[in-house]
Write an enzyme that holds these catalytic residues in place. Structure first.
Site, PDB file in Angstrom:
ATOM      1  N   LYS A  45      42.857 -22.651  61.182  1.00 46.55           N
ATOM      2  CA  LYS A  45      41.760 -21.683  61.217  1.00 46.55           C
ATOM      3  C   LYS A  45      40.662 -22.107  62.196  1.00 46.55           C
ATOM      4  CE  LYS A  45      44.047 -19.093  58.578  1.00 46.55           C
ATOM      5  NZ  LYS A  45      44.220 -19.010  57.147  1.00 46.55           N
TER       6      LYS A  45
HETATM    7  C1  LIG Z   1      45.110 -18.580  55.924  1.00 41.10           C
HETATM    8  C2  LIG Z   1      44.888 -17.332  55.154  1.00 41.10           C
HETATM    9  C3  LIG Z   1      44.620 -17.346  53.774  1.00 41.10           C
HETATM   10  C4  LIG Z   1      44.761 -18.567  52.933  1.00 41.10           C
HETATM   11  O1  LIG Z   1      43.918 -19.601  53.276  1.00 41.10           O
HETATM   12  P1  LIG Z   1      44.120 -21.001  52.545  1.00 41.10           P
HETATM   13  O2  LIG Z   1      42.850 -21.732  52.852  1.00 41.10           O
HETATM   14  O3  LIG Z   1      45.320 -21.642  53.163  1.00 41.10           O
HETATM   15  O4  LIG Z   1      44.277 -20.747  51.102  1.00 41.10           O
HETATM   16  C5  LIG Z   1      44.297 -16.156  53.150  1.00 41.10           C
HETATM   17  N1  LIG Z   1      44.268 -15.000  53.825  1.00 41.10           N
HETATM   18  C6  LIG Z   1      44.547 -14.934  55.132  1.00 41.10           C
HETATM   19  C7  LIG Z   1      44.470 -13.616  55.821  1.00 41.10           C
HETATM   20  C8  LIG Z   1      44.891 -16.090  55.834  1.00 41.10           C
HETATM   21  O5  LIG Z   1      45.214 -16.016  57.131  1.00 41.10           O
END
Ligand SMILES: *Cc1c(COP(=O)(O)O)cnc(C)c1O
Length: 397
Positions: free
Chosen positions: A196
């Site tokens: 991210k």
């Molecule tokens: C990465 C992601 C998540 C989950 O994030 P985590 O921190 O891994 O739980 C949820 N929604 C979307 C759209 C994502 O891309």
């Protein structure tokens, strides 16, 4: 070296594989982490509190709660709101499994809606059509970092008395109509997963109204009335009460060490992301076999993803082959997302058929996410653009 590499019409293949989304961690993160490891507290403690305060200030949130994932934040938002069996929650099919799995976790029914063709975000008109007397909440995902149509969704939520939860895993930092995502009283969940816009390895943040977030805070640590840090500090009491059967969703100070330093670098990360996006847009805009991502007026996207769309009528290959061709040219890519209704669990449980969500399905056939991250130099971005254009040149119909 590399004499065996294909060189066609001046195109020269990149030597090293360019990963899709590696993190950018530096000396500052290392030092902050060491400081934490050498302190007497490595679980949820002072660094986590500092990270929460700085994050809340950054996105202008009433309150922030650091967690071990965005998924935990979405789950806690539903639990805190008391959503459960017999309730319906409307969300998009164009998302990662986590946004929908959490609705199953609370035994509510996820009701999927199709997306708008340009942004691939929830279509507010289809959301409105999906509202039933059992609907309790909407989960809006800011796809790729471009905010969903919050004006229409908030109006609908208010009118039908629904809770609007935002999945902002991609939307840090992003602005809708002059306000920052996370700055509202809605529950908003952010992700600090390794791919991210900023990372803590694994981690997440839930923002929202202070009383809602404080209720979620209790649930994030076993439902205990007082966190361990408070109990073990000098003058702390060993006594605590369990007010609800909570979860183990807290962030650690080790993770927060990364978060504190990553957040301070986020502005500079975004400068690079925007430069890469500009380079891609310039390279692809006039190529009729390609469609570049949109940005609506009044929006500043986080550019978590650069989702290129292939005009398949203009090409002799499909999207999967396009991705293989890019991999052959040492460019890593991905696809966001396989629509939820196409996954076996959801297909079988709810009986979805091909054609149920035509906009998402048609988009899925032709989307490719290109690398966009601050560790890339502009020369890397140029390699990506040249590779994409080389594939188009070779396979134009
Ligand atoms: C990465 C992601 C998540 C989950 O994030 P985590 O921190 O891994 O739980 C949820 N929604 C979307 C759209 C994502 O891309």
């Amino acid at each position: 070296m590399n004499t065996a590499l294909p060189v066609r019409d001046g195109y020269r293949r990149r030597h090293e594989f360019l990963g899709f989304s590696p993190p950018l961690l530096g000396e500052e993160e290392c030092l902050e982490m060491l400081d934490t490891l050498r302190s007497d507290w490595i679980s949820t403690g002072p660094k986590t509190r500092l990270f929460e305060a700085e994050f809340a200030r950054y996105v202008d949130a009433p309150r922030a709660l650091a967690l071990n994932s965005c998924t935990a934040g979405l789950h806690l938002a539903l639990v805190t709101a008391g959503i459960g069996a017999g309730d319906e929650v409307i969300t998009t099919t164009m998302t990662f499994a986590a946004s929908v799995n959490v609705i199953e976790h609370v035994r509510a029914r996820p009701v999927l809606a199709d997306v708008e063709d340009d942004t691939l975000n929830l279509d507010p008109r289809l959301v409105e059509a999906a509202v039933s007397p059992r609907t309790r909440a909407l989960v809006a995902v800011h796809y790729g970092g471009h905010p969903a149509e919050l004006g229409a969704l908030e109006a609908l939520a208010e009118q039908r008395r629904l809770l609007l939860i935002e999945d902002a895993a991609h939307a840090l930092p992003a602005w809708y109509d002059g306000r920052m995502i996370g700055g509202s009283a809605n529950p908003v969940a952010f992700s600090f997963y390794a791919t991210k816009n900023m990372t803590t390895g694994e981690g997440g943040m839930l923002t929202g109204a202070a009383d809602f977030v404080e209720e979620a805070r209790v649930l994030s640590l076993h439902g205990m009335s007082r966190a361990a840090w408070g109990r073990y500090a000098k003058g702390g009491s060993w006594r605590y009460d369990v007010a609800a059967p909570g979860f183990k969703y807290n962030m650690t100070d080790i993770q927060a060490s990364l978060g504190i330093q990553q957040l301070r670098k986020l502005e500079s990360f975004q400068v690079r992301r925007r430069e890469i996006v500009g380079l891609y847009d310039d390279a692809f805009r006039t190529e009729s076999a390609l469609e570049t991502p949109v940005c609506r007026p009044g929006i500043e996207p986080a550019w978590h993803l650069y989702v290129l769309r292939l005009n398949l009528d203009a090409l002799r290959i499909d999207r999967d082959r396009f991705i293989e061709e890019l991999a052959d040219r040492n460019i890593g890519t991905s696809v966001h997302f396989i629509p939820i209704h196409m996954h076996s669990y959801y297909r079988q449980k709810y009986g979805y058929q091909p054609g149920d969500f035509p906009v998402a399905e048609r988009a899925f056939e032709r989307i490719v996410s290109l690398p966009v991250y601050p560790r890339m130099g502009l020369a890397d971005a140029e390699d990506v653009a040249l590779a994409v254009l080389d594939v188009v040149r070779e396979y134009r119909r």
